[in-house]
Design a protein around this motif. Structure first.
Motif, PDB file in Angstrom:
ATOM      1  N   ARG A   5      -0.910  12.225  -1.570  1.00 19.86           N
ATOM      2  CA  ARG A   5      -0.814  12.063  -0.120  1.00 19.86           C
ATOM      3  C   ARG A   5       0.589  11.591   0.259  1.00 19.86           C
ATOM      4  N   PRO A   6       1.081  12.008   1.415  1.00 21.90           N
ATOM      5  CA  PRO A   6       2.428  11.583   1.827  1.00 21.90           C
ATOM      6  C   PRO A   6       2.540  10.066   2.006  1.00 21.90           C
ATOM      7  N   GLU A   7       1.449   9.418   2.389  1.00 24.20           N
ATOM      8  CA  GLU A   7       1.481   7.960   2.557  1.00 24.20           C
ATOM      9  C   GLU A   7       1.750   7.273   1.215  1.00 24.20           C
ATOM     10  N   TYR A   8       1.120   7.805   0.170  1.00 27.84           N
ATOM     11  CA  TYR A   8       1.318   7.240  -1.163  1.00 27.84           C
ATOM     12  C   TYR A   8       2.766   7.433  -1.609  1.00 27.84           C
ATOM     13  N   THR A   9       3.271   8.628  -1.433  1.00 24.06           N
ATOM     14  CA  THR A   9       4.656   8.919  -1.826  1.00 24.06           C
ATOM     15  C   THR A   9       5.623   7.997  -1.097  1.00 24.06           C
ATOM     16  N   PHE A  10       5.381   7.782   0.199  1.00 22.65           N
ATOM     17  CA  PHE A  10       6.225   6.874   0.978  1.00 22.65           C
ATOM     18  C   PHE A  10       6.195   5.470   0.377  1.00 22.65           C
ATOM     19  N   LEU A  11       5.003   4.953   0.085  1.00 22.41           N
ATOM     20  CA  LEU A  11       4.888   3.615  -0.489  1.00 22.41           C
ATOM     21  C   LEU A  11       5.534   3.539  -1.879  1.00 22.41           C
ATOM     22  N   SER A  62       9.212   3.383  -1.287  1.00 25.61           N
ATOM     23  CA  SER A  62       9.671   2.245  -0.475  1.00 25.61           C
ATOM     24  C   SER A  62       9.482   0.885  -1.139  1.00 25.61           C
ATOM     25  N   GLU A  67      -8.989   3.999  -3.747  1.00 25.43           N
ATOM     26  CA  GLU A  67      -8.148   2.962  -3.154  1.00 25.43           C
ATOM     27  C   GLU A  67      -7.738   1.923  -4.193  1.00 25.43           C
TER      28      GLU A  67
END
Length: 191
Positions: free
Chosen positions: A117-123, A126, A174
């Motif tokens: 997921r893009p949210e995971y990649t972002f985290l 970051s 999760e």
């Protein structure tokens, strides 16, 4: 060169894998065995059927209490295995799988899809820039009625602990995400 995929599982996840792999390798290369609670086919019969198809890959998307027995049965085969979470439910199953780990570890993938997921990649990108994380709090909530639409919830894995259902196994995506991003947690409270 064609890639043959066998999918075990009659539930919503098995159907989702069937649709996805049909799009990737074509319907002629996808064999679907609806294995599960509602299908009274012996796991040993299914294992023989799967092996006879000479697959390149197998997806185990059965109810969770069947995952480890299929994985153990397929350990000596040469095909790749994607098993839905959780791999096993008991400490006895963990011990059996650890004993045969060298047979399957290079060919096994667990269906933890949040990593894509893009949210995971972002985290993932970051968090190292932020520095050391001293404390984190996570909350997760879901409505079971949205998970398996059109099905009587009482007849689904989610509400049947003996089939591998329950919050810890169903929401382990999760937990996997938290551990992979932050390392093993020190849990002080859980409700």
């Amino acid at each position: 060169m064609s890639h043959r995929v066998v999918i075990l599982g009659a539930g919503s996840i098995g159907e989702r894998h069937k649709k996805a792999f049909t799009g990737l390798v074509g319907a002629d290369n996808v064999i679907h065995f609806p294995a599960g609670i509602r299908n009274q086919i012996s796991p040993s019969v299914l294992v023989d059927k799967v092996i006879s198809e000479l697959p390149d890959s197998v997806v185990i998307a059965t109810p969770a209490h069947l995952h480890s027995s299929f994985l153990i049965a397929f350990a000596k085969e040469s095909f790749r295995v994607l098993v839905e979470k959780p791999i096993c439910l008991t400490s006895t199953e963990v011990a059996h799988l650890r004993a045969i780990r060298p047979l399957y570890e290079q060919r096994l993938q667990v269906g933890y899809n949040l990593h894509y997921r893009p949210e995971y990649t972002f985290l993932e990108e970051s968090l190292p820039k932020i520095g050391r994380i001293l404390w984190a709090e996570f909350r997760c909530g879901q409505s079971l009625t949205q998970w398996r639409t059109g099905r009587d919830l009482k007849s689904t894995v989610s509400l049947n602990k003996s089939w591998g259902g329950g919050v810890l196994t169903e929401l382990s995506h999760e937990l996997d995400m938290i551990i992979s991003l932050l390392g093993n947690p020190e849990v002080r409270y859980s409700s």
